[in-house]
Design an enzyme around this catalytic site. Structure first.
Site, PDB file in Angstrom:
ATOM      1  N   ASP A  78       4.897   2.543  -6.764  1.00 25.43           N
ATOM      2  CA  ASP A  78       3.958   1.440  -6.991  1.00 25.43           C
ATOM      3  C   ASP A  78       4.626   0.401  -7.900  1.00 25.43           C
ATOM      4  O   ASP A  78       5.284   0.736  -8.884  1.00 25.43           O
ATOM      5  CB  ASP A  78       2.663   1.965  -7.623  1.00 25.43           C
ATOM      6  N   ILE A  79       4.415  -0.869  -7.558  1.00 25.90           N
ATOM      7  CA  ILE A  79       5.053  -1.965  -8.295  1.00 25.90           C
ATOM      8  C   ILE A  79       4.437  -2.130  -9.692  1.00 25.90           C
ATOM      9  O   ILE A  79       5.060  -2.704 -10.581  1.00 25.90           O
ATOM     10  CB  ILE A  79       4.934  -3.276  -7.466  1.00 25.90           C
ATOM     11  N   ASN A 132      -8.576   4.567  -2.887  1.00 21.27           N
ATOM     12  CA  ASN A 132      -9.660   3.629  -3.129  1.00 21.27           C
ATOM     13  C   ASN A 132     -10.152   3.074  -1.798  1.00 21.27           C
ATOM     14  O   ASN A 132      -9.351   2.840  -0.892  1.00 21.27           O
ATOM     15  CB  ASN A 132      -9.166   2.475  -4.014  1.00 21.27           C
ATOM     16  N   GLU A 165      -7.396  -2.915  -3.058  1.00 23.01           N
ATOM     17  CA  GLU A 165      -6.798  -4.262  -3.047  1.00 23.01           C
ATOM     18  C   GLU A 165      -5.950  -4.506  -1.810  1.00 23.01           C
ATOM     19  O   GLU A 165      -5.857  -5.637  -1.333  1.00 23.01           O
ATOM     20  CB  GLU A 165      -5.927  -4.459  -4.298  1.00 23.01           C
ATOM     21  N   VAL A 166      -5.301  -3.459  -1.327  1.00 25.03           N
ATOM     22  CA  VAL A 166      -4.450  -3.603  -0.142  1.00 25.03           C
ATOM     23  C   VAL A 166      -5.104  -2.828   1.003  1.00 25.03           C
ATOM     24  O   VAL A 166      -5.313  -1.610   0.896  1.00 25.03           O
ATOM     25  CB  VAL A 166      -3.018  -3.083  -0.402  1.00 25.03           C
ATOM     26  N   HIS A 212      -3.818   4.103   1.932  1.00 29.09           N
ATOM     27  CA  HIS A 212      -2.760   4.684   1.091  1.00 29.09           C
ATOM     28  C   HIS A 212      -3.337   5.695   0.124  1.00 29.09           C
ATOM     29  O   HIS A 212      -4.477   5.574  -0.316  1.00 29.09           O
ATOM     30  CB  HIS A 212      -1.992   3.596   0.330  1.00 29.09           C
ATOM     31  N   HIS A 239      -2.558   7.162  -3.636  1.00 34.89           N
ATOM     32  CA  HIS A 239      -1.802   7.043  -4.884  1.00 34.89           C
ATOM     33  C   HIS A 239      -1.492   8.455  -5.376  1.00 34.89           C
ATOM     34  O   HIS A 239      -2.407   9.293  -5.442  1.00 34.89           O
ATOM     35  CB  HIS A 239      -2.644   6.366  -5.974  1.00 34.89           C
TER      36      HIS A 239
HETATM   37  P1  AMP Z   1      -5.358  -0.274  -4.157  1.00 34.86           P
HETATM   38  O1  AMP Z   1      -5.992  -1.024  -5.304  1.00 34.86           O
HETATM   39  O2  AMP Z   1      -5.816   1.141  -4.063  1.00 34.86           O
HETATM   40  O3  AMP Z   1      -5.493  -1.030  -2.852  1.00 34.86           O
HETATM   41  O4  AMP Z   1      -3.827  -0.165  -4.530  1.00 34.86           O
HETATM   42  C1  AMP Z   1      -2.872  -1.099  -4.124  1.00 34.86           C
HETATM   43  C2  AMP Z   1      -1.627  -0.796  -4.915  1.00 34.86           C
HETATM   44  O5  AMP Z   1      -0.535  -1.441  -4.295  1.00 34.86           O
HETATM   45  C3  AMP Z   1      -1.660  -1.260  -6.371  1.00 34.86           C
HETATM   46  O6  AMP Z   1      -1.503  -0.136  -7.242  1.00 34.86           O
HETATM   47  C4  AMP Z   1      -0.483  -2.236  -6.463  1.00 34.86           C
HETATM   48  O7  AMP Z   1       0.198  -2.154  -7.690  1.00 34.86           O
HETATM   49  C5  AMP Z   1       0.381  -1.784  -5.300  1.00 34.86           C
HETATM   50  N1  AMP Z   1       1.267  -2.779  -4.740  1.00 34.86           N
HETATM   51  C6  AMP Z   1       0.943  -4.023  -4.324  1.00 34.86           C
HETATM   52  N2  AMP Z   1       2.016  -4.658  -3.826  1.00 34.86           N
HETATM   53  C7  AMP Z   1       3.051  -3.773  -3.903  1.00 34.86           C
HETATM   54  C8  AMP Z   1       4.431  -3.830  -3.551  1.00 34.86           C
HETATM   55  N3  AMP Z   1       4.971  -4.918  -2.997  1.00 34.86           N
HETATM   56  N4  AMP Z   1       5.199  -2.743  -3.788  1.00 34.86           N
HETATM   57  C9  AMP Z   1       4.666  -1.644  -4.341  1.00 34.86           C
HETATM   58  N5  AMP Z   1       3.372  -1.531  -4.690  1.00 34.86           N
HETATM   59  C10 AMP Z   1       2.573  -2.580  -4.481  1.00 34.86           C
END
Ligand code: AMP
Length: 113
Positions: free
Chosen positions: A29-30, A86, A94-95, A99, A101
């Site tokens: 994770d970034i 999530n 957010e994405v 996925h 975590h």
């Molecule tokens: P969620 O809030 O469960 O959708 O988690 C999305 C996750 O993606 C967050 O923890 C971000 O830090 C992570 N994230 C977003 N962009 C990137 C990226 N380019 N590389 C790695 N992790 C990312």
């Protein structure tokens, strides 16, 4: 709809990849929330848990097998770790590419902050 995770799958943007097979990809994770914070994603575009279909049953199993293998490879399987997904707004997603975590490397604390 394609997200930033599709770009990572297609190597259009960089990521620190820790695991890959034909169906699953995992990378750091970034914005890590623990000493070890890995995201495990299916290569298939599935936006949320709500979009998992019965044809994805085997894929979801593959994701958990990947999680266990990654945890072992990183040496956190015995101490333990937390796996979180999530979903949508209240879940804090957010994405919109499914996925898991993996949070590890120290006691992860209470379920809710
Ligand atoms: P969620 O809030 O469960 O959708 O988690 C999305 C996750 O993606 C967050 O923890 C971000 O830090 C992570 N994230 C977003 N962009 C990137 C990226 N380019 N590389 C790695 N992790 C990312």
């Amino acid at each position: 709809m394609a997200t930033i995770f599709t770009k990572i799958i297609n190597r259009e943007i960089p990521a620190n990849i820790v695991f890959e097979n034909d169906k699953v990809l995992a990378f750091k994770d970034i914005n890590p929330q623990a000493p070890i914070h890995i995201l495990v994603i299916p290569k298939k575009e599935i936006p949320t848990i709500n979009d998992i279909s019965s044809e994805d049953k085997e894929l979801i199993g593959e994701m958990y097998l990947a999680i266990a293998e990654i945890a072992k490879n990183l040496g956190v399987d015995k101490d333990g770790y937390r796996v979180i997904t999530n979903c949508n707004s209240f879940g804090g997603q957010e994405v919109f590419h499914l996925h898991f975590h993996i949070l590890a490397g120290e006691p992860i604390g209470p379920m809710r902050a």
